[in-house]
Design a protein around this motif. Structure first.
Motif, PDB file in Angstrom:
ATOM      1  N   LEU A  42     -37.507  39.767  11.357  1.00  0.00           N
ATOM      2  CA  LEU A  42     -37.906  38.501  10.740  1.00  0.00           C
ATOM      3  C   LEU A  42     -36.692  37.604  10.518  1.00  0.00           C
ATOM      4  CD1 LEU A  42     -40.537  39.778   8.148  1.00  0.00           C
ATOM      5  CD2 LEU A  42     -40.978  38.565  10.295  1.00  0.00           C
TER       6      LEU A  42
ATOM      7  N   LYS B  74     -35.941  36.174  13.901  1.00  0.00           N
ATOM      8  CA  LYS B  74     -36.931  35.136  14.207  1.00  0.00           C
ATOM      9  C   LYS B  74     -36.590  33.835  13.475  1.00  0.00           C
ATOM     10  CE  LYS B  74     -41.961  34.400  14.336  1.00  0.00           C
ATOM     11  NZ  LYS B  74     -42.123  33.256  13.416  1.00  0.00           N
ATOM     12  N   SER B  75     -36.212  33.939  12.223  1.00  0.00           N
ATOM     13  CA  SER B  75     -35.827  32.762  11.449  1.00  0.00           C
ATOM     14  C   SER B  75     -34.623  32.074  12.079  1.00  0.00           C
ATOM     15  CB  SER B  75     -35.510  33.164  10.003  1.00  0.00           C
ATOM     16  OG  SER B  75     -35.008  32.061   9.270  1.00  0.00           O
TER      17      SER B  75
ATOM     18  N   GLU C 139     -35.626  30.349  15.422  1.00  0.00           N
ATOM     19  CA  GLU C 139     -36.387  29.127  15.148  1.00  0.00           C
ATOM     20  C   GLU C 139     -35.460  28.006  14.685  1.00  0.00           C
ATOM     21  OE1 GLU C 139     -40.665  31.186  13.929  1.00  0.00           O
ATOM     22  OE2 GLU C 139     -39.225  30.641  12.380  1.00  0.00           O
TER      23      GLU C 139
ATOM     24  N   LYS D  45     -36.587  30.931  24.814  1.00  0.00           N
ATOM     25  CA  LYS D  45     -38.045  30.904  24.908  1.00  0.00           C
ATOM     26  C   LYS D  45     -38.627  32.313  24.952  1.00  0.00           C
ATOM     27  CE  LYS D  45     -41.887  29.086  27.664  1.00  0.00           C
ATOM     28  NZ  LYS D  45     -42.268  28.276  28.860  1.00  0.00           N
TER      29      LYS D  45
ATOM     30  N   LEU E 146     -38.314  34.058  21.504  1.00  0.00           N
ATOM     31  CA  LEU E 146     -39.317  33.614  20.535  1.00  0.00           C
ATOM     32  C   LEU E 146     -40.694  34.195  20.854  1.00  0.00           C
ATOM     33  CD1 LEU E 146     -38.735  29.856  19.604  1.00  0.00           C
ATOM     34  CD2 LEU E 146     -38.829  31.836  18.084  1.00  0.00           C
ATOM     35  N   GLN E 147     -41.036  34.230  22.126  1.00  0.00           N
ATOM     36  CA  GLN E 147     -42.333  34.798  22.520  1.00  0.00           C
ATOM     37  C   GLN E 147     -42.420  36.271  22.156  1.00  0.00           C
ATOM     38  OE1 GLN E 147     -42.368  33.802  26.708  1.00  0.00           O
ATOM     39  NE2 GLN E 147     -43.453  31.879  26.374  1.00  0.00           N
TER      40      GLN E 147
ATOM     41  N   LEU F 264     -40.725  37.835  19.738  1.00  0.00           N
ATOM     42  CA  LEU F 264     -40.773  37.967  18.280  1.00  0.00           C
ATOM     43  C   LEU F 264     -42.149  37.590  17.730  1.00  0.00           C
ATOM     44  CD1 LEU F 264     -37.240  36.512  17.533  1.00  0.00           C
ATOM     45  CD2 LEU F 264     -37.955  38.888  17.178  1.00  0.00           C
ATOM     46  N   GLN F 265     -42.795  36.607  18.322  1.00  0.00           N
ATOM     47  CA  GLN F 265     -44.148  36.248  17.911  1.00  0.00           C
ATOM     48  C   GLN F 265     -45.128  37.365  18.235  1.00  0.00           C
ATOM     49  OE1 GLN F 265     -44.512  32.548  20.033  1.00  0.00           O
ATOM     50  NE2 GLN F 265     -43.405  31.369  18.482  1.00  0.00           N
ATOM     51  N   PHE F 266     -44.945  38.000  19.395  1.00  0.00           N
ATOM     52  CA  PHE F 266     -45.788  39.143  19.760  1.00  0.00           C
ATOM     53  C   PHE F 266     -45.618  40.277  18.760  1.00  0.00           C
ATOM     54  CE2 PHE F 266     -45.827  43.351  21.738  1.00  0.00           C
ATOM     55  CZ  PHE F 266     -47.122  43.416  22.228  1.00  0.00           C
TER      56      PHE F 266
ATOM     57  N   CYS G 271     -44.695  40.103  15.625  1.00  0.00           N
ATOM     58  CA  CYS G 271     -45.302  39.737  14.344  1.00  0.00           C
ATOM     59  C   CYS G 271     -46.826  39.810  14.406  1.00  0.00           C
ATOM     60  CB  CYS G 271     -44.864  38.331  13.939  1.00  0.00           C
ATOM     61  SG  CYS G 271     -43.122  38.177  13.495  1.00  0.00           S
ATOM     62  N   GLN G 272     -47.412  39.291  15.474  1.00  0.00           N
ATOM     63  CA  GLN G 272     -48.866  39.237  15.585  1.00  0.00           C
ATOM     64  C   GLN G 272     -49.498  40.607  15.771  1.00  0.00           C
ATOM     65  OE1 GLN G 272     -49.383  36.510  18.838  1.00  0.00           O
ATOM     66  NE2 GLN G 272     -48.749  34.719  17.638  1.00  0.00           N
TER      67      GLN G 272
END
Length: 232
Positions: free
Chosen positions: A82, A85-86, A89, A176, A179-180, A182-184, A186-187
């Motif tokens: 996290l 990710k921060s 971003e 890119k 980020l993709q 890290l979003q995966f 988290c989700q």
């Protein structure tokens, strides 16, 4: 040409280390561990540095760093991924492009040799010519010790060392793609201990760049005398 944005994770409290202050703020040879680690990233190919710190950190922004590029600050999260990710971003919000590289390093690795960093950056240049080759690259060392699988304090069998590597940082990935990933994570509530393992969950390959024994991580209090010798 894609730029290289360094990101350093310095938001941890160092619970395993057992000190009164986070281990990145211990002093060795007149500087904090964090200052030594930042100095290791003072490479001409790096555009800037984002330091990811805890929300209650009152120390980082008061320090003087041996780093001749802009330094930005971002607030970390409860887990390492996290915090990364921060930081990513924040790098994107500051104008970085999707195909720029993000080079992630741990504040607890203050002995990174410049030669190791240069090899990793050179590998990123090679990967830029073939984006389908690998998602990115990491520093790693072949496992040297004999490995035992043990259960309940009893050795069950010996684990073969062939093809086994000990992962280090820095680790480099496209903004890119990072980020993709890290979003995966988290989700889908995926637990990862480094960025490379996140790409492994996505079935994407990661290149290995030979590291060195100098790039060790400060983890336990018993490690401190060794770091004092290396940095002093």
């Amino acid at each position: 040409m894609p730029k290289i944005h360094a990101l350093m994770v310095a938001a941890g409290v160092g619970s395993r280390f057992g000190a009164d202050v986070p281990k990145q703020y211990l002093y060795i040879a007149g500087k904090t561990i964090l200052q030594h680690a930042v100095c290791c990233l003072n490479h001409p190919s790096i555009t800037d540095l984002t330091l990811v710190i805890a929300s209650d950190d009152k120390v980082a922004q008061t320090l003087v760093f041996d780093f001749d590029k802009p330094i930005h600050f971002a607030i970390g999260g409860a887990e390492r991924f996290l915090s990364v990710k921060s930081g990513v971003e924040h790098i994107k919000a500051c104008g970085a492009k999707d195909d720029d590289w993000v080079l992630i390093h741990d504040a607890a690795r203050p002995c990174l040799p410049m030669a190791d960093l240069s090899r990793l950056i050179e590998m990123a240049g090679d990967l830029s010519d073939d984006l389908d080759k690998s998602a990115g690259a990491i520093l790693a060392m072949p496992v040297a010790d004999t490995l035992k699988f043990a259960k309940d304090g009893v050795v069950c069998h010996t684990v073969g060392r062939e093809h086994l590597y000990q992962a280090q940082t820095p680790q480099m990935f496209r903004l890119k793609s990072l980020l993709q990933m890290l979003q995966f994570v988290c989700q889908n509530d995926v637990f990862i201990t480094d960025e490379a393992s996140g790409f492994e969950h996505l079935g994407q390959s990661v290149a290995v760049v030979m590291g060195s024994r100098m790039n060790i991580k400060l983890t336990y209090h018993d490690d401190l005398p060794l770091f004092e010798r290396l940095l002093g």
